[in-house]
Design an enzyme around this catalytic site. Structure first.
Site, PDB file in Angstrom:
ATOM      1  N   LYS A  31      65.352  -0.646  41.198  1.00 30.39           N
ATOM      2  CA  LYS A  31      64.901  -0.528  42.581  1.00 30.39           C
ATOM      3  C   LYS A  31      63.938  -1.671  42.848  1.00 30.39           C
ATOM      4  O   LYS A  31      62.898  -1.786  42.183  1.00 30.39           O
ATOM      5  CB  LYS A  31      64.230   0.814  42.848  1.00 30.39           C
ATOM      6  CG  LYS A  31      63.803   0.966  44.312  1.00 30.39           C
ATOM      7  CD  LYS A  31      63.429   2.387  44.663  1.00 30.39           C
ATOM      8  CE  LYS A  31      63.144   2.519  46.157  1.00 30.39           C
ATOM      9  NZ  LYS A  31      62.826   3.906  46.546  1.00 30.39           N
ATOM     10  N   ASP A  34      61.431  14.574  50.748  1.00 35.64           N
ATOM     11  CA  ASP A  34      62.667  13.957  51.238  1.00 35.64           C
ATOM     12  C   ASP A  34      63.869  14.488  50.454  1.00 35.64           C
ATOM     13  O   ASP A  34      64.712  13.725  49.974  1.00 35.64           O
ATOM     14  CB  ASP A  34      62.579  12.431  51.126  1.00 35.64           C
ATOM     15  CG  ASP A  34      63.626  11.722  51.991  1.00 35.64           C
ATOM     16  OD1 ASP A  34      64.270  12.398  52.828  1.00 35.64           O
ATOM     17  OD2 ASP A  34      63.794  10.500  51.837  1.00 35.64           O
TER      18      ASP A  34
END
Length: 327
Positions: A104, A198
């Site tokens: 990432k 989330d």
């Protein structure tokens, strides 16, 4: 200055894209920009960066005339897998160890945005502290210049969202098994003092062996000693409104572990019904539906959903946190 053909060749030769994918990006860029000649290579690169198809260091290398492999620290970076909350995830290989990983990569401009920078730091901290078979395992946190990255286990498989888009509603037993994995992951997260904020199908990865792993901690909040204070502003939306608890939609700071349970309930509903609990394009009206309405009971319109499973989902979707299943 590279031409459009130079950029196309670099994308393919560096194994960042296949020929059809690179062709499609060039066509899409020409349609979006109106550029017709071959002299706009720099503009094409900048456009690909804005879409997170290229990282900034990959863009700089192509502009300088280099064709991969592109390195970020000890990792050779290959194609993008998914776009994340704060940065995109790429397939990569640790060159010395020949270990495939997912990387990432956070954009360098995070340093100019205190809120997003703190969220990145919190994501990195959470990724290291969490250790559970149903949570994506993080190997390393690193940086090259202003660019930070997280290296975690190789993502082979697909997201739950991709699965639902392709196949629609799941059989109850399969859905329950995957949701069990997600619940186990959330239980570990909550025990550590974190709130995910989330929880949704796009942030759940299904391995080729059928194991679900929770990922994407860019929205995480916590009351953990030494963790950076939550600088989320009052008007910042954390999470996805399609799966968001009413109290979290009203104030991201109000979210606690029961808000994650509501989001897991929305995910469960989507898995069993093949659609989200509420369908509404207007985000304000959608938030109001979450706050005031109940979706159709699963047991009444989805054949084969066991009553206990339907009841569990209904409990998770209770409007008031105190009325939900509590763990």
């Amino acid at each position: 200055m590279p031409t459009v053909d130079d950029v196309h060749s670099a994308l393919v030769n560096s194994e960042l894209m296949t020929v059809p994918a690179a062709d499609a990006e060039v066509v899409a860029w020409r349609e979006a920009s109106g550029e017709k000649g071959d002299d706009g290579g720099d503009k094409l690169i900048d456009w690909l960066v804005s879409k997170s198809e290229l990282t900034e260091f990959q863009a700089a290398a192509i502009k300088a005339g280099h064709q991969g492999p592109f390195m970020l620290g000890p990792y050779r970076v290959q194609q993008r897998i998914i776009a994340g909350n704060l940065g995109s995830v790429y397939r990569a290989v640790h060159v010395e160890l020949d270990q495939p990983v997912s990387l990432k990569v956070f954009p360098s401009d995070l340093k100019n945005d205190p809120e997003r920078l703190t969220r990145m730091q919190r994501e990195a901290r959470a990724s290291v502290e969490l250790d559970h078979p149903n949570i994506l395992r993080t190997f390393q946190i690193g940086s090259v210049g202003d660019i930070y990255y997280l290296a975690f286990q190789d993502l082979l498989g697909e997201t739950l969202q991709q699965r639902l888009i392709r196949d629609g509603a799941m059989e109850p037993a399969e859905a329950a098994r995957l949701l069990r994995d997600a619940a186990a992951a959330l239980g570990h997260i909550h025990e550590k003092g974190f709130v995910h904020r989330d929880v949704r199908p796009a942030n759940m990865w299904i391995t080729p062996g059928g194991v679900l792993k929770l990922m994407e901690f860019g929205g995480v909040s916590a009351a953990v000693e030494g963790l950076e204070e939550d600088v989320t502003s009052s008007d910042t939306v954390i999470g996805n409104i399609d799966y968001m608890a009413p109290e979290q939609a009203a104030d991201a700071h109000a979210a606690d572990h029961r808000s994650d349970i509501y989001s897991l309930g929305c995910t469960a509903y989507h898995c069993l019904a093949g659609e989200k609990p509420f369908r509404e394009k207007n985000p304000i009206r959608l938030a109001m539906k979450h706050a005031t309405e109940l979706p159709p009971a699963l047991k009444e319109w989805i054949p084969g959903v066991p009553e206990k499973l339907s009841g569990a989902v209904e409990s998770m979707l209770a409007k008031h946190p105190a009325e939900r299943v509590q763990s």
